[in-house]
Design a protein around this motif. Structure first.
Motif, PDB file in Angstrom:
ATOM      1  N   LYS A 110     -38.320   0.239  17.453  1.00 45.86           N
ATOM      2  CA  LYS A 110     -37.726   0.798  18.652  1.00 45.86           C
ATOM      3  C   LYS A 110     -38.163  -0.072  19.832  1.00 45.86           C
ATOM      4  O   LYS A 110     -39.338  -0.077  20.213  1.00 45.86           O
ATOM      5  CB  LYS A 110     -38.176   2.245  18.863  1.00 45.86           C
ATOM      6  N   SER A 138     -34.582   5.392  22.968  1.00 42.20           N
ATOM      7  CA  SER A 138     -33.590   6.043  22.108  1.00 42.20           C
ATOM      8  C   SER A 138     -32.863   5.061  21.194  1.00 42.20           C
ATOM      9  O   SER A 138     -32.025   5.476  20.394  1.00 42.20           O
ATOM     10  CB  SER A 138     -32.563   6.784  22.968  1.00 42.20           C
ATOM     11  N   ILE A 139     -33.155   3.747  21.313  1.00 46.72           N
ATOM     12  CA  ILE A 139     -32.524   2.741  20.477  1.00 46.72           C
ATOM     13  C   ILE A 139     -33.486   2.350  19.357  1.00 46.72           C
ATOM     14  O   ILE A 139     -34.685   2.189  19.582  1.00 46.72           O
ATOM     15  CB  ILE A 139     -32.149   1.492  21.296  1.00 46.72           C
ATOM     16  N   CYS A 192     -29.177   1.655  15.895  1.00 44.28           N
ATOM     17  CA  CYS A 192     -28.983   3.095  15.999  1.00 44.28           C
ATOM     18  C   CYS A 192     -29.246   3.533  17.444  1.00 44.28           C
ATOM     19  O   CYS A 192     -30.195   3.057  18.072  1.00 44.28           O
ATOM     20  CB  CYS A 192     -29.927   3.839  15.060  1.00 44.28           C
ATOM     21  N   ASP A 193     -28.430   4.437  17.963  1.00 40.01           N
ATOM     22  CA  ASP A 193     -28.652   4.957  19.303  1.00 40.01           C
ATOM     23  C   ASP A 193     -28.948   6.452  19.236  1.00 40.01           C
ATOM     24  O   ASP A 193     -28.817   7.097  18.193  1.00 40.01           O
ATOM     25  CB  ASP A 193     -27.458   4.674  20.214  1.00 40.01           C
ATOM     26  N   SER A 194     -29.398   6.978  20.354  1.00 40.63           N
ATOM     27  CA  SER A 194     -29.737   8.408  20.451  1.00 40.63           C
ATOM     28  C   SER A 194     -30.776   8.825  19.419  1.00 40.63           C
ATOM     29  O   SER A 194     -30.717   9.930  18.848  1.00 40.63           O
ATOM     30  CB  SER A 194     -28.471   9.275  20.303  1.00 40.63           C
ATOM     31  N   VAL A 195     -31.719   7.941  19.163  1.00 36.50           N
ATOM     32  CA  VAL A 195     -32.795   8.241  18.220  1.00 36.50           C
ATOM     33  C   VAL A 195     -33.998   8.745  19.015  1.00 36.50           C
ATOM     34  O   VAL A 195     -34.677   7.973  19.695  1.00 36.50           O
ATOM     35  CB  VAL A 195     -33.184   7.000  17.396  1.00 36.50           C
ATOM     36  N   THR A 196     -34.250  10.038  18.962  1.00 34.51           N
ATOM     37  CA  THR A 196     -35.335  10.619  19.747  1.00 34.51           C
ATOM     38  C   THR A 196     -36.651  10.695  18.976  1.00 34.51           C
ATOM     39  O   THR A 196     -37.720  10.850  19.575  1.00 34.51           O
ATOM     40  CB  THR A 196     -34.946  12.028  20.215  1.00 34.51           C
ATOM     41  N   THR A 197     -36.594  10.586  17.653  1.00 33.13           N
ATOM     42  CA  THR A 197     -37.809  10.633  16.843  1.00 33.13           C
ATOM     43  C   THR A 197     -38.660   9.412  17.124  1.00 33.13           C
ATOM     44  O   THR A 197     -38.146   8.303  17.299  1.00 33.13           O
ATOM     45  CB  THR A 197     -37.459  10.668  15.348  1.00 33.13           C
ATOM     46  N   ASP A 234     -33.479   9.285   8.202  1.00 34.39           N
ATOM     47  CA  ASP A 234     -33.131   9.412   9.613  1.00 34.39           C
ATOM     48  C   ASP A 234     -32.161   8.322  10.051  1.00 34.39           C
ATOM     49  O   ASP A 234     -31.351   8.521  10.970  1.00 34.39           O
ATOM     50  CB  ASP A 234     -34.386   9.345  10.482  1.00 34.39           C
ATOM     51  N   CYS A 258     -26.818   4.494  10.134  1.00 34.32           N
ATOM     52  CA  CYS A 258     -26.702   3.288  10.963  1.00 34.32           C
ATOM     53  C   CYS A 258     -27.559   2.138  10.452  1.00 34.32           C
ATOM     54  O   CYS A 258     -27.792   1.174  11.173  1.00 34.32           O
ATOM     55  CB  CYS A 258     -27.079   3.595  12.415  1.00 34.32           C
TER      56      CYS A 258
END
Length: 425
Positions: free
Chosen positions: A181, A191-192, A207-212, A221, A225
């Motif tokens: 990330k 978030s990327i 991958c976008d909108s990755v909050t983990t 997860d 993507c």
């Protein structure tokens, strides 16, 4: 009468037998004594030989333990290694050892052929000898410090069988993949997420909108993507030496000024890269967003993902884009207008490179001004920049220069730079 004669004959026979037995025993005892003498002599020589081997090994290691190349007057230097012969004291065996070393100097490469010999005389007066041979290279012991030296602004290769270009903080998710990330200014969890092939170092998924958080991500997860793109990595550091004096090579080698806010722009000159809404590249930095954070930071990391075209070759120019601090009006810092601009409130961007000038053709990995035909097999790392002050209001500052590293003289780093921004004339 007959009985008396028989007894006399019997007595005579017993005496002869006793004499023969005594003679045989005497010869046997002489043989045992000879064997004991031989064993004692062999044990004596064996002990002497063991001590001679130890003496030879100590002499050999003493020669190898030189602490400098020159001068010859220093007994602990490589130059002082020479032929010699001397007796050895301190041993309690019933002999005297003499250690001799014969040295022959060779070149291409520089080395010395060494023969260490230990001579002595054993109990029987016979000459004995032990001989060891080796080669001693003219390698400065200080060079070994590089194995423990902490790199300045240069990430080291990570273990685990991954490509050396993969950021060290990336986390393995199995299947020969890692996830990274890139930093997001103002937050500790962006978030990327980039999915990277461990073998090639290529980015195979964005991958976008990755909050983990990165350390908690798994292959599940990222399943949707993990293989949606092909991109090449460009990364490096931006460091700062923004004092009012002209920076030197030593300042470039170990810059200590506080970081400025910035971003990285990559202008591609190659064609065939995906067009919007998919951008042709993404760049992220760890730059501080306010002056409080900047007071604690001296280096900015940056990472760019160049989306590949059909031939997986790209060309282009990366530049540093000034940005302001959100707590001080968000006013960007300013890059000098030209080479003669000595305004102390402005800055220059230098790039670390061993090149002597922009006309010199160098590989992409050595950080040319513009990249040309970067292939998929060469992710670019250590593409580092140095930000310096533009001048002192009277004299314009120049990007610091350096010469090639010379470990024999104690110089282990080439901190040479060339001006990157403003564009050289």
């Amino acid at each position: 009468m007959t009985s008396t004669r028989a007894r006399r004959a019997s007595r005579g026979t017993s005496l002869v037998e006793a004499l023969v037995a005594l003679a045989v025993m005497a010869f046997g005892m002489l043989a045992v004594a000879g064997i004991q003498a031989t064993l004692r002599g062999n044990a004596d020589v064996s002990k002497q030989r063991s001590e001679a081997v130890r003496i030879a090994q100590e002499a050999m290691e003493s020669v190898r333990a030189f602490s400098a190349i020159d001068p010859a007057e220093d007994p602990q230097s490589y130059a002082a290694i020479a032929s010699r012969s001397e007796p050895v004291a301190g041993y309690t065996t019933n002999t005297t050892f003499t250690v001799s070393q014969a040295v022959v100097a060779r070149t291409n490469p520089d080395r010395k052929e060494l023969q260490v010999r230990v001579d002595w005389t054993d109990r029987n007066g016979e000459a004995q000898r032990v001989e060891l041979n080796s080669i001693v290279g003219a390698n400065d012991p200080r060079v070994s410090l590089l194995l423990r030296a902490r790199p300045r602004g240069i990430p080291v290769r990570q273990p685990g069988g991954r490509h050396p270009s993969i950021p060290p903080q990336s986390v393995g998710i199995g299947g020969g993949l890692s996830v990274f990330k890139p930093p997001a200014p103002g937050t500790d969890n962006g978030s990327i997420a980039w999915v990277i092939n461990n073998l090639s170092g290529m980015i195979v998924g964005i991958c976008d909108s990755v909050t983990t958080r990165q350390e908690d991500l798994t292959a599940i997860d990222l399943e949707a993507c993990s293989d949606n793109t092909t991109a090449q990595l460009l990364s490096g550091f931006v460091r700062f030496s923004t004092g009012t004096a002209q920076p030197t090579a030593a300042d470039a080698e170990n810059p200590t000024s506080n970081a400025l806010n910035l971003s990285i722009s990559l202008a591609l000159t190659s064609s065939g890269h995906p067009t919007p809404p998919t951008p042709d590249h993404f760049c992220f930095t760890s730059a501080p967003v306010d002056s409080v954070e900047a007071a604690l930071v001296t280096v900015v990391r940056y990472y760019c993902a160049v989306i590949s075209n059909a031939s997986r070759i790209w060309s282009g120019l990366s530049t540093v884009v000034p940005a302001g601090f959100i707590d001080t009006g968000n006013v960007p810092w300013v890059i000098s207008a030209n080479a003669a601009d000595a305004d102390a409130s402005r800055y220059r961007v230098c790039r670390y490179t061993p090149a002597n000038n922009d006309a010199q053709v160098i590989p992409n990995r050595l950080h040319p001004r513009s990249y040309t035909n970067v292939t998929a097999s060469q992710p670019l790392t250590n593409q580092n920049f140095l930000v310096i002050r533009g001048g002192d209001d009277a004299v314009a500052h120049q990007c610091p220069t350096d010469v090639a590293a010379d470990p024999l003289s104690g110089d282990f780093v080439n901190s040479n730079t060339l001006v990157h921004q403003p564009a050289p004339p």
